[in-house]
Design a protein around this motif. Structure first.
Motif: not given
Length: 230
Positions: A9-12, A24-32, A62-72
């Motif tokens: 739910n990332l917004e800028k 950015l409007k409520g972005i959601n995705f994963l990268v493995n 707003s929203g969250t960004y986890l980088l390598d498991g850390e909420d930055v």
């Protein structure tokens, strides 16, 4: 499989005073781990804003960004600076090499910030320049190198601290076609060896080197699909 990036739910929003612009409007995705991803979109689509957030150069509204498991999302500037040096290898369109410094010293720079001992960082820098095909150019200054060679130095520098993520922002934008292909083949080789690589580009032929393309328009993801190899 280990997650390198989780965006929820990332917004800028940029507030200019008289108007608010939603980049950015409520972005959601994963990268493995081990993925090879292109982020595409025209100017103003939000891809550069996303790249700055992924690289911890900017913060989401707003929203969250986890980088390598850390909420930055709420990290201090100092913590973000440390994180960038340890977790992210950057490759830029304009190379961003120090002009009066040799190739090997440019590659050593992130390791200096990471307080790696001099003998160890020199050995690692030599190995990385050999890896990108520049063993004969270690003592050359950037102005003594071609554009493609400069980008190879930049890629070696990006690998210096063994980051889990490589971010490349229009890495072929200043290169001719032949050099662009060589650089993308190098990224492909690194990915085949296990590196997680995300490339921002507006060029379809460059994106086709990757394995997954996320397309942006007006601050939203409009498609996220695997690249079909012929």
């Amino acid at each position: 499989m280990r997650e390198i990036i989780r965006i929820t739910n990332l917004e800028k929003v940029y507030d200019t005073g008289s108007v608010q612009v939603k980049a950015l409007k409520g972005i959601n995705f994963l990268v493995n781990e081990g993925e090879y991803v292109a982020i595409m979109g025209q100017s103003g689509s939000g891809k550069s804003t996303l790249m700055n957030i992924l690289g911890c150069l900017d913060r989401p509204t707003s929203g969250t960004y986890l980088l390598d498991g850390e909420d930055v999302s709420s990290y201090s500037d100092d913590k973000l600076s440390w994180l960038r040096n340890k977790k992210i290898g950057f490759v830029f369109q304009s190379f961003n090499l120090i002009s009066r410094t040799s190739s090997i010293k440019n590659v050593e720079l992130p390791m200096i910030y990471a307080k790696v001992p001099a003998t160890q960082r020199r050995k690692k820098a030599q190995e990385l320049l050999e890896k990108v095909g520049l063993s004969q150019r270690m003592d050359h200054m950037p102005n003594e190198l071609s554009g493609g060679q400069r980008q190879r130095v930049a890629i070696a520098r990006a690998l210096a601290n063994d980051p889990p993520l490589i971010l490349a922002d229009e890495p072929t934008g200043n290169l001719d076609t032949a050099s662009s292909v060589e650089i993308m083949e190098l990224f492909t080789k690194l990915n085949n060896e296990g590196a997680t690589v995300i490339i921002v580009t507006h060029e379809d032929d460059i994106a086709q080197f990757t394995k997954r393309i996320i397309r942006f328009r007006d601050g939203e993801i409009i498609s996220d699909s695997e690249v079909k190899k012929s």
